[in-house]
Structure formats: C-alpha cells, structure tokens
Design a protein around this motif. Sequence first.
Motif, short mmCIF file in Angstrom:
data_model
loop_
_atom_site.label_atom_id
_atom_site.label_comp_id
_atom_site.label_asym_id
_atom_site.label_seq_id
_atom_site.Cartn_x
_atom_site.Cartn_y
_atom_site.Cartn_z
N PRO A 106 7.14 10.78 2.62
CA PRO A 106 6.63 11.12 3.91
C PRO A 106 7.20 12.35 4.81
O PRO A 106 6.20 12.95 5.69
N VAL A 107 8.18 12.49 4.60
CA VAL A 107 8.83 13.77 5.16
C VAL A 107 7.90 15.07 4.80
O VAL A 107 7.58 15.81 5.56
N THR A 108 7.96 15.36 3.31
CA THR A 108 7.22 16.43 2.90
C THR A 108 5.79 16.27 3.09
O THR A 108 5.06 17.48 3.38
N ALA A 109 5.08 15.39 3.16
CA ALA A 109 3.68 15.19 3.49
C ALA A 109 3.40 15.74 4.81
O ALA A 109 2.50 16.27 5.24
N CYS A 110 4.38 15.16 5.80
CA CYS A 110 4.19 15.55 7.31
C CYS A 110 4.41 17.15 7.46
O CYS A 110 3.88 17.66 8.49
N LEU A 111 5.58 17.32 6.93
CA LEU A 111 5.93 18.81 7.09
C LEU A 111 4.91 19.88 6.55
O LEU A 111 4.78 21.02 7.28
N ALA A 112 4.14 19.31 5.68
CA ALA A 112 3.02 20.37 4.99
C ALA A 112 1.88 20.57 5.87
O ALA A 112 1.16 21.14 5.50
N LEU A 113 1.71 19.63 7.01
CA LEU A 113 0.42 19.79 7.63
C LEU A 113 0.88 20.27 9.25
O LEU A 113 2.00 19.70 9.55
N PRO A 114 -0.15 20.48 9.88
CA PRO A 114 0.12 20.74 11.54
C PRO A 114 0.44 19.73 12.04
O PRO A 114 -0.16 18.44 11.97
N PRO A 115 1.02 19.54 13.21
CA PRO A 115 1.44 18.59 13.67
C PRO A 115 0.19 17.76 14.38
O PRO A 115 -0.05 16.41 14.43
N GLU A 116 -0.83 18.35 14.77
CA GLU A 116 -2.09 17.81 15.57
C GLU A 116 -3.02 17.23 14.56
O GLU A 116 -3.99 16.41 14.94
N TYR A 117 -2.72 17.46 13.27
CA TYR A 117 -3.48 16.75 12.05
C TYR A 117 -2.86 15.53 11.35
O TYR A 117 -3.35 14.86 10.44
N LEU A 118 -1.49 15.16 11.79
CA LEU A 118 -0.89 14.23 11.23
C LEU A 118 -1.57 12.72 11.22
O LEU A 118 -1.02 11.85 10.45
N ARG A 119 -2.60 12.54 12.19
CA ARG A 119 -3.22 11.23 12.20
C ARG A 119 -4.63 11.47 11.67
O ARG A 119 -5.42 10.22 11.78
N GLU A 120 -4.86 12.23 10.95
CA GLU A 120 -6.10 12.41 10.02
C GLU A 120 -6.17 11.32 8.96
O GLU A 120 -4.99 11.25 8.18
N PRO A 121 -7.17 11.17 8.59
CA PRO A 121 -7.11 10.00 7.52
C PRO A 121 -6.61 10.52 6.11
O PRO A 121 -5.67 9.57 5.43
N TYR A 122 -6.76 11.67 5.99
CA TYR A 122 -6.40 12.32 4.55
C TYR A 122 -4.72 12.62 4.80
O TYR A 122 -4.08 12.76 3.66
N ALA A 123 -4.14 12.85 6.05
CA ALA A 123 -2.95 12.99 6.18
C ALA A 123 -1.88 11.73 6.28
O ALA A 123 -0.68 11.74 5.98
N THR A 124 -2.47 10.62 6.29
CA THR A 124 -1.71 9.36 6.42
C THR A 124 -1.71 8.89 5.18
O THR A 124 -1.49 7.62 4.65
N TRP A 125 -2.02 9.41 4.16
CA TRP A 125 -2.00 9.03 2.43
C TRP A 125 -0.67 8.50 2.15
O TRP A 125 -0.44 7.61 1.37
N TYR A 126 0.27 8.95 2.67
CA TYR A 126 1.58 8.84 2.25
C TYR A 126 2.07 7.30 2.55
O TYR A 126 2.76 6.72 2.01
N ILE A 127 1.29 6.56 3.72
CA ILE A 127 1.65 5.25 3.96
C ILE A 127 1.05 4.35 2.55
O ILE A 127 1.75 3.45 2.33
N GLY A 128 0.04 4.68 2.12
CA GLY A 128 -0.55 3.90 1.15
C GLY A 128 0.25 4.14 -0.18
O GLY A 128 0.41 3.15 -1.01
N ALA A 129 0.72 5.36 -0.28
CA ALA A 129 1.49 5.89 -1.54
C ALA A 129 2.81 5.26 -1.60
O ALA A 129 3.02 4.67 -2.81
N VAL A 130 3.32 5.28 -0.57
CA VAL A 130 4.87 4.44 -0.50
C VAL A 130 4.65 3.06 -0.86
O VAL A 130 5.43 2.33 -1.29
N GLY A 131 3.84 2.55 0.09
CA GLY A 131 3.32 1.13 -0.19
C GLY A 131 3.21 0.74 -1.50
O GLY A 131 3.52 -0.42 -1.99
N LEU A 132 2.25 1.58 -2.27
CA LEU A 132 2.08 1.20 -3.84
C LEU A 132 3.41 1.31 -4.71
O LEU A 132 3.65 0.50 -5.51
N LEU A 133 4.51 2.36 -4.29
CA LEU A 133 5.70 2.25 -4.97
C LEU A 133 6.26 1.03 -4.82
O LEU A 133 7.11 0.43 -5.55
N GLY A 134 6.28 0.43 -3.50
CA GLY A 134 7.22 -0.83 -3.17
C GLY A 134 6.40 -1.83 -4.03
O GLY A 134 7.11 -2.65 -4.62
#
Length: 350
Positions: A78-106
């Motif tokens: 989540p840290v690197t995924a958010c740092l790679a994007l501009p702050p104004e785009y953090l709530r875009e659908p493609y930007a929140t992929w890490y939520i599903g990704a970390v959930g899948l790892l869990g």
Amino acid sequence: MRLTVRSVATALGVIFAVSLAVRALWWTAPPTHPRMLAATVAVFVITAVVAALAGQHRRLKMPLWTAFATLAIGVVIPVTACLALPPEYLREPYATWYIGAVGLLGVICIVRGRRLFGWALMAALTVESIVWIGLGDALGLGLVGSFVWMVVAQLVVTFWRAAMRDTDRLASIQQAASAWQATQAVRQRERRERVQYALSVAGPSLTRVIETRGDLAEEERVEARLAEGRLRDEIRGANLLNADARAAIEAARRRGATVTVFDEGGLDDLDEIARERIRSELADVLHDVPSARLIIRSARDAEVAVTVVGRTAAGESADDDSVELWREIRRTVREAREPDPPEDAQSTDA
C-alpha cells in the motif's frame, strides 16, 4: 491432469492476482512514478504465486518463511502503490487495487493454515488505507469486500477441517464395522464347522441309541461315552485342541480316565503359531499320563497359558484325590539360561 480442490483454488487465486495486476496497470491518469508502480505490481504477483505454491507438494500449510515474506510485502505494497500516484488520484478505482491485493494475500495465508499472518495483513491494510484515503473512502473502495473475503475464507477452512475430521471418524467407524463383520463371519464359519463335527461325532452313536432303544453293547457304550466327551471338549475348549491333543485326550479316556477341558480365554490374544505350539505341548503332556482324573484349564494369566492337573481317585470324593501331576504351559518360550558354576569353581577362581 487431475483436478482437485487444492489445484482449482490455487488457479483461482493466481487468476484473481493477475486481474488485480491488470487493474493496477490500467491507468486513467499517468502515475508520478510508473516504474515504482510497475515494480509493486510485479512483486505482488510474484508474492501471490509463491504464497499459493510454496511447499504445496509436501503439505498444505504454508512454510513459515513464506508467511513472514508475504506479511512484509503486504505491509509495503500500500505504501509504494500510493507513493507512485499523485495525491489527487489516490481514490481512483485503479489506484485502490492494493486493497484487493493485500486482501487476496490474507486469504491465501488463511487457506494455507497461517491465519494469524492473514489477519495481521488485514489489520495493517486497514490502518494504511485509512491513513492514505480515510475511513469512509477505504470502506467504500474495497476494504469491506476484503473483510468479507477473509471471513468467508476463515469459515470455509473451519468447516473444511470439521468435515475432514468427520470423514476420518466415519472411515474409522466403517473400518471397525468391517472388522466386526469379518469377525462375525469367522465365528459363524467356526460354529458351522463345530456343528458339522458334532454331527459326525455324535450322529452314529445317537442313531445306534435310537435303533436299540438304549440297549447298547459294552463297546458301543464306550464309544457313546467317548463321543459325549468329544462334544463337551468342542463346546468348552475347542480353542485348546488340535488333532494331536484330541487323540491324546481320547487315548486317556479309553484308559478309563476322566478328562475335563475348560477354555476361559487364555489363548485369545495369541497368534496362531503360539497357539499351535501350546496345543502340541499339551498333547505331549497328556501322552501316557496314568492319572485317573485330568483337568485341563486355560485362564487369562500373564505367564501361564494352560494348566494341566492330574489326580488319582484315592477316595469317594474329589477332596480325597491326591495331585500327582501339575504342569503349566507358558504363553511364551523361556530362553535357556546357562547354569551357574559350582561353588567350588567360584572359590577356586577367587
């Protein structure tokens, strides 16, 4: 290729990881650090594949090193995924992929028997997503779905383990039932054999008794008495008898001895080789025994399998009889011990 539950679940996990990676790379706005984002996606896919497949050919439970690596990478994603994007785009659908990704790892950690690591990933994801996009947006953009996946995975694993335990218990019950049926079949066969033997032994004597209406010759009376004794032996102690033992008992009865056989389970837990040894030794003991009364008894004892007692009919009652034979047949063969040296030799050596 044979399909199993494990292979299907692994394939679904890999496919879902690839779909999340494609979603992360489907940019609607250029990221600030595209290489960082691409590397994060690649590391996620590799981690998901390794977590799903590592050590799977040996056992279902994930290796401990894989669980620690998955936890560490899941915290960093989540840290690197958010740092790679501009702050104004953090709530875009493609930007929140890490939520599903970390959930899948869990979910993978839970399915592979590392539930503490899975829920630790979920806790870290919750904190990080709230920090980056806020509680409301995190819940609305996938955090609730990740929690649902985790709960469903935990319930499925719990019910699966309970089903496996029930299956194992049912298999053991079925094996016990099969063993009981086999035992009953053996006992029924033994009973049929004993009935056939009884008919072959007592049939001619009974036929002769009926024909003569009980008026038997002396020789026929002896044969009838022997047949009666053989029937009693088969009923009370068939487990103690083989061909030699039966012949020795009949020879003793023909000499006029009274022979009584009692089997109280002394040979039940022995194998057939040990039983045959004991029966042969019993036949040797009974060979040419002059006693007027012979009592053969097999009781449950730790050392003695069969006891043979011979008495002489000295009086009118059994109390007046004197014991002239007492022989104990051991359950196991004792090892021969070397005799101790004489005392004179010991003193000389000293």
